[in-house]
Write a protein that holds these residues in place. Structure first.
Motif, PDB file in Angstrom:
ATOM      1  N   LEU A  29       0.824  -1.210   0.000  1.00  0.00           N
ATOM      2  CA  LEU A  29       0.000   0.000   0.000  1.00  0.00           C
ATOM      3  C   LEU A  29       0.860   1.263   0.000  1.00  0.00           C
ATOM      4  O   LEU A  29       0.430   2.309  -0.494  1.00  0.00           O
ATOM      5  CB  LEU A  29      -0.928   0.022   1.214  1.00  0.00           C
ATOM      6  CG  LEU A  29      -2.186  -0.813   1.117  1.00  0.00           C
ATOM      7  CD1 LEU A  29      -2.885  -0.867   2.475  1.00  0.00           C
ATOM      8  CD2 LEU A  29      -3.132  -0.261   0.074  1.00  0.00           C
ATOM      9  N   ASP A  36      -4.465   3.671  -7.927  1.00  0.00           N
ATOM     10  CA  ASP A  36      -5.477   3.833  -6.882  1.00  0.00           C
ATOM     11  C   ASP A  36      -6.493   2.692  -6.848  1.00  0.00           C
ATOM     12  O   ASP A  36      -6.899   2.247  -5.776  1.00  0.00           O
ATOM     13  CB  ASP A  36      -6.210   5.165  -7.046  1.00  0.00           C
ATOM     14  CG  ASP A  36      -5.330   6.339  -6.667  1.00  0.00           C
ATOM     15  OD1 ASP A  36      -4.381   6.141  -5.887  1.00  0.00           O
ATOM     16  OD2 ASP A  36      -5.604   7.455  -7.144  1.00  0.00           O
ATOM     17  N   LYS A  39      -4.923  -0.117  -5.124  1.00  0.00           N
ATOM     18  CA  LYS A  39      -4.794   0.175  -3.697  1.00  0.00           C
ATOM     19  C   LYS A  39      -6.115  -0.034  -2.961  1.00  0.00           C
ATOM     20  O   LYS A  39      -6.131  -0.517  -1.835  1.00  0.00           O
ATOM     21  CB  LYS A  39      -4.286   1.605  -3.471  1.00  0.00           C
ATOM     22  CG  LYS A  39      -2.803   1.739  -3.683  1.00  0.00           C
ATOM     23  CD  LYS A  39      -2.308   3.085  -3.236  1.00  0.00           C
ATOM     24  CE  LYS A  39      -0.811   3.188  -3.439  1.00  0.00           C
ATOM     25  NZ  LYS A  39      -0.262   4.403  -2.897  1.00  0.00           N
TER      26      LYS A  39
END
Length: 74
Positions: A29, A36, A39
């Motif tokens: 992370l 994104d 993540k």
């Protein structure tokens, strides 16, 4: 709902594995090259692992692995 009975040694191994996996996901992370959307999926995985971890340890041991607490430290 499922139930699971573990011996003490098996439970300790499960906690160890959960900690290691959460550490690995957290490291990933922090990688700035990860997109994104990836993540978000990793955060979902971390939250699932953390929920399992919470079921196996006392409340005092949970805090260091709570994602919001970790993010505030860094």
């Amino acid at each position: 709902m499922f139930g699971l009975m573990l011996k003490d040694k098996e439970a300790a191994e499960m906690v160890y594995l959960l900690k290691k996996e959460m550490d690995e996901v957290y490291k990933d992370l922090q990688d700035r090259t990860v997109e994104d959307c990836v993540k978000r999926a990793m955060e979902e995985k971390y939250n699932l692992l953390f929920a399992l971890y919470c079921r196996m340890v006392p409340p005092a041991e949970r805090l260091p692995y709570h994602l919001s607490v970790i993010n505030k430290k860094n």
